[in-house]
Write a protein that holds these residues in place. Sequence first.
Motif, PDB file in Angstrom:
ATOM      1  N   THR A 189       2.573   7.429   0.240  1.00  0.00           N
ATOM      2  CA  THR A 189       3.990   7.773   0.117  1.00  0.00           C
ATOM      3  C   THR A 189       4.226   9.277   0.240  1.00  0.00           C
ATOM      4  N   ALA A 207       7.801   2.631  -7.471  1.00  0.00           N
ATOM      5  CA  ALA A 207       8.273   1.253  -7.362  1.00  0.00           C
ATOM      6  C   ALA A 207       7.690   0.502  -8.550  1.00  0.00           C
ATOM      7  N   VAL A 264       5.728  -5.230  -2.590  1.00  0.00           N
ATOM      8  CA  VAL A 264       6.131  -3.934  -2.040  1.00  0.00           C
ATOM      9  C   VAL A 264       5.131  -3.470  -0.997  1.00  0.00           C
ATOM     10  N   PHE A 269       9.574  -0.231   2.360  1.00  0.00           N
ATOM     11  CA  PHE A 269       9.701   0.961   1.520  1.00  0.00           C
ATOM     12  C   PHE A 269      10.212   2.135   2.355  1.00  0.00           C
TER      13      PHE A 269
END
Length: 369
Positions: free
Chosen positions: A44, A52, A158, A163
Amino acid sequence: MVRARVAQLTGVYAVSALGRGADAQLAGALAGAPAFGPVDRFDTAARRVTVAATLPEVGSLPDELAAAIDAACRAAGLDSARRAGCALLLAVHGGPALAAGPTPTVLAGQLAARCGLSGHTRVYTSACVSASTAVADAAARITSGDVERVVVAAGYLVESDQFALFDAGRALAVDGAVRPFSAGRRGLLLGDGVAAVVLESSTDRRRGVHPVATVAGWGRAGDAFHPCQPEPGGTGLARAVDAALRRAGLPPQAVGYVNANATGTAQSDAAEAAALHRAFGGYAAEVPVSSTKSVHGHALEASGLLELVVTALALRQGELPVNAGWLGADDSCPLNVVTNRPRRTEATHALTLNAAFGGANTALLVGVG
């Protein structure tokens, strides 16, 4: 006199970052402690938001779905003979998230074979109303006498593609908290969610299984206002609520709790508040409301089923889940929001609401007692 058929929830199971099992979902929702944390499942570093609600250890989506289906069937006391001929309605993402695995249709067939469900399968890939639409279809088939039982399963874990899309669209909360209906809300956060339920006709009492709840009513409506933005007046969602109440033959005052779709985004929360006022009139200021997405996150296609499980169990226990992340009232959302601690209730009916891009809206009315 022939008793009307109703759709009963006889077996439920769910997994989210709150834990494994239906009881873990209820405990987490009542505790009001958000399960959001740093994402370590994928990189990320390039994202605006890096959190998350994810399980620390999770299997593949097919494995998690199979385990959930089997657990729900066992909770309902379904042996191999009773599973045979049982339909499977599956709600999953139909896009890039499954590109490396089977298509949703193939996945549904594989899960049915793996779990001993030899009836037909149907898949739902209609975004955030996928699971709730599947439940409505299952309840309709049961109450019409077409089938005796149906398994509904839904799953979202997820992953990087969705995302990235939500992050690029600036829909994710940069402060790392979901604050439904609250002043200062900044957006949604994604969360793992896998759930399965068994719905059966009230005519099947041979196993001595006590129903968790009934699906007393359901409604679906579209408003086609905008590809992404909700219709500000909440007309579509209000029509879905009206339809659920009419099907159950109940007035708005019979609803003792609403588990709202509320994602924590400015426009959608305000539109949902408007929908409740449109559907309930003056009672909208009284009925207790919260959104359990504030603790388990937005599980996209699985949201409707995860939230149905939490709502049914909360109603059965007589405690209403906390709306976490609350900073203060917002004039655009004049509702009776459950904050700080769970609220005791003797209500026998509750609504769980869902909405999706493109103007799709669903309302499921559950009852206990």
